[in-house]
Design a protein around this motif. Structure first.
Motif, PDB file in Angstrom:
ATOM      1  N   PRO A   1       0.805  -1.237   0.000  1.00 36.11           N
ATOM      2  CA  PRO A   1       0.000   0.000   0.000  1.00 36.11           C
ATOM      3  C   PRO A   1       0.831   1.278   0.000  1.00 36.11           C
ATOM      4  N   VAL A   2       1.899   1.301  -0.787  1.00 32.88           N
ATOM      5  CA  VAL A   2       2.776   2.466  -0.875  1.00 32.88           C
ATOM      6  C   VAL A   2       2.862   2.915  -2.324  1.00 32.88           C
ATOM      7  N   ILE A   3       2.403   4.124  -2.603  1.00 33.31           N
ATOM      8  CA  ILE A   3       2.472   4.729  -3.930  1.00 33.31           C
ATOM      9  C   ILE A   3       3.383   5.945  -3.854  1.00 33.31           C
TER      10      ILE A   3
ATOM     11  N   LYS B   1      -0.229   2.927  10.918  1.00 33.31           N
ATOM     12  CA  LYS B   1      -1.186   3.798  11.604  1.00 33.31           C
ATOM     13  C   LYS B   1      -2.242   4.309  10.638  1.00 33.31           C
ATOM     14  N   ALA B   2      -1.805   4.740   9.455  1.00 32.66           N
ATOM     15  CA  ALA B   2      -2.758   5.225   8.454  1.00 32.66           C
ATOM     16  C   ALA B   2      -3.728   4.121   8.050  1.00 32.66           C
ATOM     17  N   LEU B   3      -3.213   2.917   7.857  1.00 29.77           N
ATOM     18  CA  LEU B   3      -4.073   1.779   7.521  1.00 29.77           C
ATOM     19  C   LEU B   3      -5.049   1.494   8.650  1.00 29.77           C
ATOM     20  N   GLY B   4      -4.582   1.626   9.887  1.00 32.60           N
ATOM     21  CA  GLY B   4      -5.456   1.389  11.028  1.00 32.60           C
ATOM     22  C   GLY B   4      -6.622   2.355  11.080  1.00 32.60           C
ATOM     23  N   PHE B   5      -6.403   3.578  10.640  1.00 26.72           N
ATOM     24  CA  PHE B   5      -7.473   4.568  10.629  1.00 26.72           C
ATOM     25  C   PHE B   5      -8.395   4.415   9.412  1.00 26.72           C
ATOM     26  N   GLY B   6      -8.066   3.484   8.512  1.00 30.66           N
ATOM     27  CA  GLY B   6      -8.969   3.205   7.402  1.00 30.66           C
ATOM     28  C   GLY B   6      -8.452   3.513   6.021  1.00 30.66           C
ATOM     29  N   ALA B   7      -7.250   4.066   5.904  1.00 35.07           N
ATOM     30  CA  ALA B   7      -6.705   4.351   4.573  1.00 35.07           C
ATOM     31  C   ALA B   7      -6.401   3.044   3.849  1.00 35.07           C
ATOM     32  N   LYS B   8      -6.565   3.048   2.539  1.00 35.08           N
ATOM     33  CA  LYS B   8      -6.250   1.874   1.723  1.00 35.08           C
ATOM     34  C   LYS B   8      -4.811   1.910   1.215  1.00 35.08           C
ATOM     35  N   GLY B   9      -4.142   3.018   1.416  1.00 39.69           N
ATOM     36  CA  GLY B   9      -2.757   3.146   0.984  1.00 39.69           C
ATOM     37  C   GLY B   9      -2.266   4.545   1.285  1.00 39.69           C
ATOM     38  N   VAL B  10      -0.973   4.776   1.068  1.00 40.04           N
ATOM     39  CA  VAL B  10      -0.397   6.096   1.320  1.00 40.04           C
ATOM     40  C   VAL B  10       0.424   6.527   0.117  1.00 40.04           C
ATOM     41  N   LEU B  11       0.556   7.844  -0.025  1.00 38.87           N
ATOM     42  CA  LEU B  11       1.458   8.437  -0.999  1.00 38.87           C
ATOM     43  C   LEU B  11       2.693   8.944  -0.268  1.00 38.87           C
ATOM     44  N   VAL B  12       3.863   8.613  -0.774  1.00 33.57           N
ATOM     45  CA  VAL B  12       5.121   9.037  -0.171  1.00 33.57           C
ATOM     46  C   VAL B  12       5.903   9.824  -1.215  1.00 33.57           C
ATOM     47  N   GLY B  13       6.321  11.039  -0.864  1.00 36.65           N
ATOM     48  CA  GLY B  13       7.034  11.879  -1.823  1.00 36.65           C
ATOM     49  C   GLY B  13       8.442  12.243  -1.416  1.00 36.65           C
ATOM     50  N   ARG B  14       8.596  13.033  -0.382  1.00 39.73           N
ATOM     51  CA  ARG B  14       9.900  13.571   0.001  1.00 39.73           C
ATOM     52  C   ARG B  14      10.951  12.494   0.259  1.00 39.73           C
ATOM     53  N   PRO B  15      10.660  11.453   1.052  1.00 41.26           N
ATOM     54  CA  PRO B  15      11.706  10.451   1.308  1.00 41.26           C
ATOM     55  C   PRO B  15      12.236   9.786   0.046  1.00 41.26           C
ATOM     56  N   VAL B  16      11.353   9.556  -0.927  1.00 38.24           N
ATOM     57  CA  VAL B  16      11.806   8.915  -2.159  1.00 38.24           C
ATOM     58  C   VAL B  16      12.709   9.863  -2.950  1.00 38.24           C
ATOM     59  N   MET B  17      12.455  11.161  -2.826  1.00 41.43           N
ATOM     60  CA  MET B  17      13.341  12.137  -3.462  1.00 41.43           C
ATOM     61  C   MET B  17      14.709  12.133  -2.804  1.00 41.43           C
ATOM     62  N   TRP B  18      14.765  11.904  -1.489  1.00 36.12           N
ATOM     63  CA  TRP B  18      16.072  11.796  -0.827  1.00 36.12           C
ATOM     64  C   TRP B  18      16.857  10.635  -1.422  1.00 36.12           C
ATOM     65  N   GLY B  19      16.160   9.529  -1.608  1.00 37.03           N
ATOM     66  CA  GLY B  19      16.833   8.374  -2.190  1.00 37.03           C
ATOM     67  C   GLY B  19      17.342   8.661  -3.590  1.00 37.03           C
ATOM     68  N   LEU B  20      16.506   9.326  -4.397  1.00 34.18           N
ATOM     69  CA  LEU B  20      16.909   9.656  -5.757  1.00 34.18           C
ATOM     70  C   LEU B  20      18.118  10.584  -5.754  1.00 34.18           C
TER      71      LEU B  20
END
Length: 380
Positions: free
Chosen positions: A127-129, A308-327
């Motif tokens: 569940p990570v986009i 935690k996000a999944l526990g509150f009912g989200a079906k997935g999350v969007l991740v931006g900044r950390p992936v840019m650090w990796g890039l």
């Protein structure tokens, strides 16, 4: 016995300018070691006899395999491109996130972990986009092409910003996993983005709305719903509205044709100083009543954050900044490393909570703690 070259041995007068005994130098070094100066440079003497140290070289990047969490990628990215260039993707406010904990549960078989889900007609490995970040060549010469390669290698989907620094066709050629497009509501680029969706084999369109809660926690009412309508009418692809923060906004998004919503603290600028979105998720999930999937973004840095996000009912999350650090730090390999680290951590903490599948994750595993007092009470 006088050491060779030690003309001042046994004398009480200080050495003349420009002279210094080996015994004195050894004494200075011994004093430094005994004082606990570990790893200090060897002292040397200038023309006046003053002690100086060789300048400490700047820290060097470490091999990617030595990193143990996502936050260490930020440090490596700073070393690679400099803090000034990295500034647009630095920072976050984890005040809310860190006041929420998970409830572990033992003696539940979790050997066969399964993080797969179906979103917008696509099968997702976890569940990570990867969310949209504009102009990625600011951080790496290959920009979004390297990002697409890394994200695809991690079996994740990617949302391409309408302000990408690389032609969409090149990004699509590099991607082997679902590709989504992003555009701003009311943007003059809407027709251009939608026209390229077919050639890029995009699977959905995320429309970002510049709105959200006000300082008092109420809806701002500034969402450009006409802009959302234009996107919905201009494509046959699923449209996901990104920037939702209240139940009413979520209901309106569905009424305007949205096939999904993203609970987000995006406000059209740098959201690093805004609180995370975790506590906004559950009311939105309840409001949509399962009509569309609810995703979330904002300050996700660890697998625990995602659980935690999944526990509150989200079906997935969007991740931006950390992936840019990796890039920025390691190119495509870095983007892949960040995504895979988050996927692995999510699975690990789901297992620790006794939840082997996404369907088994619910609100019973999260606990929200009251904020700490800002000042110590005078009465003990």
């Amino acid at each position: 016995m006088t050491m060779p070259g030690d003309e001042t041995a046994g004398k009480t007068n200080p050495p003349s300018a420009g002279t210094a005994s080996r015994r004195q130098a050894i004494g200075v070094m011994g004093t430094a070691v005994s004082a606990g100066v570990v790893g200090a440079s060897m002292p040397a003497f200038g023309a006046t006899g003053a002690v100086y140290h060789e300048p400490t070289p700047p820290p060097a990047q470490v091999p990617q395999g030595d990193l143990v969490d996502v936050l260490e990628y930020e440090t490596q990215a700073r070393l690679a491109v400099g803090a000034a260039k990295l500034a647009p993707v630095l920072g976050s406010d984890r005040t809310v996130t860190d006041r929420i904990t998970l409830r572990p549960r033992m003696n539940i078989p979790t050997r066969d972990m399964d993080l797969t889900s179906t979103l917008f007609g696509d099968q997702h490995f976890a569940p990570v986009i990867v969310g949209p970040i504009a102009d990625q060549k600011r951080f790496h010469p290959e920009g979004e092409v390297a990002m697409a390669r890394g994200v695809s290698a991690a079996k994740a989907a990617m949302v391409v910003s309408s302000d990408s620094s690389v032609p969409l066709a090149a990004i699509a050629e590099a991607a082997t996993t679902p590709l989504y497009l992003q555009v701003y509501a009311g943007s003059p680029k809407v027709k251009e983005v939608l026209a390229g969706a077919g050639a890029a084999k995009a699977r959905a369109v995320f429309v970002t709305v510049n709105a959200g809660t006000s300082a008092g926690g109420t809806g701002s009412g500034a969402i450009d719903w006409a802009g959302v309508d234009a996107v919905v009418k201009g494509t046959s692809l699923p449209v996901i509205v990104k920037g939702i923060s209240t139940p009413q906004e979520a209901k309106e998004a569905i009424a305007h044709g949205a096939k999904g919503v993203v609970v987000s603290n995006y406000r059209g600028g740098n959201a690093a100083s805004l609180p995370g979105t975790l506590l906004l998720i559950a009311p939105v999930v309840q409001a949509v009543g399962g009509q569309v999937p609810v995703l979330a973004d904002g300050s996700f840095r660890r697998g625990t954050d995602i659980v935690k996000a999944l526990g509150f009912g989200a079906k997935g999350v969007l991740v931006g900044r950390p992936v840019m650090w990796g890039l920025a730090a390691y190119g495509a390999d870095g983007a892949q490393g960040v995504v895979e680290m988050l996927q692995t951590e999510t699975a690990r903490y789901m297992a620790m909570c006794g939840r082997p599948t996404l369907a088994s994750v619910d609100a019973s595993l999260v606990r929200v703690h009251a904020p700490l007092p800002t000042a110590r009470s005078k009465h003990v």
